[in-house]
Scaffold this motif. Structure first.
Motif: not given
Length: 700
Positions: A442-456
């Motif tokens: 429905i919407s994207s995670p607003k605090k996605i910046r916290k996932l610093k190690l995300l690659r995918y």
């Protein structure tokens, strides 16, 4: 997944600790001593791991020791990854001294605070590792300081007959199998299942040839030799020869009634694989039995987890593809034709047989979990990868919140999605995530910046993108499929590590700066962009190897910049109804190997620019092109590398051009739904002679 995988995690960690970048960080941040202690301790433990991995088979205490060690090594890997990410961020965001002063000392980005946290974490990890190291004498491990060579998967090592000295196996099992074969062939006998042939055993070859001859002779065939039998068994494309078995179990010559008779054989094949391939195979346990697996998504999930690493023999995508083909050759993955009306891309897909899936779950242990029902118990401490079954409930399970060190979350689409805030909010609590995939969002995670190690990151049908997305500096894979109202964030060009991008947009043109700056891109898919009129800005993507344009309904022409994509190997153009290809199009694509043109209503003939790929192009597909009349005589007969030609539902195609006899590499021709051609082919010997040399011909 303990086994030899722990050794490789330790080796990877030592490599990171020994890198110039980490050493420089240690010196600048005042944690040099702590990093040196960590390096020494990891090295000491690594020297006994090969012996520990053998002893853990019979000693549960050693097994527990390895599990605890593995958890610490994962934590250390996360920490070094976080440090490297922080370094990248500072390089990009602190070029202005004023910005550095304001951000570093008035916000949480204060380098002194971060360095203090890093130093404390390193000390904690060293302390935990020292405890692990103190138990080495107690277990009396044998110390081995010889570096084990990193295993590299090479296709030439998977031939049926090889030197027996290179085979790792069980001599007793082979002897028992030969004895079984020697008892003779009977119509109702149950043959022992095998995964791959026990290569190099002459007596086994002889028995297999005798049995094979009986099978072939009963079918009216000709006698076999060792070589031809090996070729037939090794080739899954040789029509009429590949042995069909009950339930399509292509990974076995036959099946016993009890699956326990087959699993040990599968386990033997698993045991012989290098550890990085074992990690890839175990990761497949996240998918459900008989689930259709997208090969591209699987490959990039492996890359994101660090299972696929550069070896100087091709790019990460090439290495990952070799891993997939190795699993296919061992029958751990089965190729699956996923082409449907709603999914016409024909991209590579795979399935996993039930027994193989059971093995994958077994070797994955407590690291991988597919959630099919409500969780009431505490989750395993070593849980790192989670997938939700397609029909599970919507809310994020509370016990799962304790698994703070998750590295994977796969959340599939649901027929009647009722979730939203729960899954989105909770996902950003897992700071070690490398892979995050949500469908029907429905919407994207607003605090996605916290996932610093995300690659995918896969966000299907998302309705907005937060600006903080551009802070994910490690991101390599971004799939925004069916997200039509999106505007790319202002700083999108900061995602300099992106290798895969799939997007939809309602804009008339792509932002030049946003796309053109992503010079690491290997795959770009532009899907369902109904208003898109321009593709300018892609000419700077010099590393791009795959480009797909689908349902760009108002796109009038290909951009001039397409000719600058000199690394492009695969091009798919589908349902671009007003796109007209001129003779100059495609002329710079000298490395193009695969071309697919589908539902292009303005396409009449092949552009002459395609001749630039005459030494590389192997596969050509043309489908549902209403006004396409003929593969041009000046083009098609000059594509000397062509191996496969497919022309489907092009009603105006009446014949093939002269000179087709010169395409000596052409192995497959499929012409379906072209009635004019069928009439010509059946009525004229000259037309049949054009492709008489082709081994596989499909006409209907």
């Amino acid at each position: 997944m303990a086994e030899k995988i722990v050794f490789d995690i330790a080796a990877k960690l030592l490599s990171s600790l020994g890198s110039i970048a980490i050493q420089q960080i240690g010196s600048e941040w005042g944690v040099e001593e702590e990093l040196q202690k960590l390096q020494v301790t990891v090295s000491t433990i690594k020297n006994v791991l090969l012996d520990a991995q053998e002893k853990q088979k019979s000693d549960n205490l050693v097994k527990d020791w390895l599990q605890e060690l593995k958890e610490i090594l994962y934590d250390a890997d996360d920490l070094l990854d976080e440090v490297a990410t922080e370094t990248k961020r500072r390089e990009l965001e602190t070029r202005n001294k004023l910005v550095r002063k304001v951000r570093y000392f008035l916000t949480s980005s204060n380098p002194l605070v971060f360095q203090h946290k890093v130093g404390s974490k390193i000390k904690g990890i060293v302390k935990r590792l020292n405890h692990i190291a103190s138990l080495i004498d107690q277990f009396k491990f044998f110390v081995n300081q010889v570096e084990r060579p990193i295993a590299t998967i090479r296709r030439e090592e998977t031939f049926s007959w090889v030197n027996t000295r290179r085979i790792i196996g069980r001599r007793d099992d082979i002897d028992e199998f030969i004895t079984s074969l020697s008892s003779g062939y009977q119509a109702d006998v149950v043959i022992i299942p095998i995964v791959g042939i026990a290569e190099g055993e002459e007596e086994m070859h002889e028995n297999l040839v005798n049995i094979g001859n009986e099978i072939v002779n009963n079918c009216g065939g000709v006698p076999l030799t060792v070589v031809t039998l090996g070729s037939l068994l090794a080739s899954k494309t040789e029509e009429g020869y590949w042995l069909s078995v009950r339930d399509n179990e292509m990974w076995a010559l036959a099946q016993r009634e009890n699956k326990n008779d087959i699993l040990p054989v599968l386990r033997l094949s698993y045991d012989e694989m290098p550890s990085n391939l074992k990690q890839c195979f175990a990761y497949c346990s996240l998918f459900e039995r008989d689930e259709i697996i997208d090969g591209k998504k699987l490959l990039y999930a492996w890359i994101a987890q660090g299972f696929v690493q550069g070896d100087g023999n091709g790019e990460l995508e090439d290495i990952g593809e070799r891993y997939i083909q190795e699993l296919v050759s061992r029958f751990f993955l089965e190729p699956y034709d996923a082409r449907t009306f709603s999914n016409t891309t024909g991209r590579e897909h795979y399935k996993m047989h039930g027994l193989v899936h059971s093995l994958a779950q077994d070797v994955a242990g407590n690291e991988c979990l597919t959630i099919k029902r409500a969780i009431t118990d505490a989750v395993p401490k070593m849980l790192r990868h989670v997938a939700f079954a397609s029909e599970t409930y919507s809310e994020f399970p509370r016990p799962l919140m304790e698994a703070k060190k998750l590295r994977t979350i796969f959340y599939p689409g649901k027929r009647n999605p009722t979730f939203g805030s729960s899954i989105e909010t909770e996902s950003t609590s897992f700071r070690s995530l490398r892979v995050c995939a949500f469908e029907d969002m429905i919407s994207s995670p607003k605090k996605i910046r916290k996932l610093k190690l995300l690659r995918y990151l896969s966000l299907t049908e998302v309705d907005n993108l937060p600006k903080s997305l551009c802070k994910l500096l490690n991101l390599q894979y971004l799939d925004l499929y069916l997200s039509g109202d999106l505007e790319l964030p202002k700083d999108f060009e900061k995602l300099i590590n992106l290798r895969f991008l799939c997007l939809s947009t309602t804009s008339e043109r792509l932002p030049k700066k946003g796309i053109g700056m992503l010079t690491s891109l290997r795959t770009l898919i532009i899907f369902h962009c109904e208003a898109l009129r321009s593709l300018e800005g892609i000419k700077h993507l010099s590393c791009l190897r795959e480009l797909a344009l689908e349902s760009c309904l108002k796109l009038p022409s290909l951009p001039d910049g397409l000719n600058f994509l000199t690394s492009l190997e695969r091009l798919e153009i589908s349902s671009c109804l007003f796109l007209n290809l001129s003779d100059d199009d495609l002329k710079g694509l000298e490395r193009l190997k695969q071309l697919k043109l589908r539902n292009l209503q303005c396409l009449v003939s092949l552009p002459k620019g395609l001749l630039a790929a005459d030494g590389k192009l192997t596969h050509l597909e043309i489908e549902w092109c209403t006004y396409f009349t003929s593969p041009s005589e000046s083009v098609l007969p000059n594509l000397k590398s062509l191996e496969s030609l497919k022309i489907w539902n092009c009603e105006k195609v009446g014949s093939l051009p002269e000179g087709m006899q010169g395409l000596r590499r052409l192995q497959s021709v499929s012409i379906v739904g072209c009635p004019l051609f069928i009439t010509t082919y059946e009525g004229q010997e000259a037309e049949r002679q054009k492709i008489a040399h082709v081994r596989k011909i499909e006409l209907s």
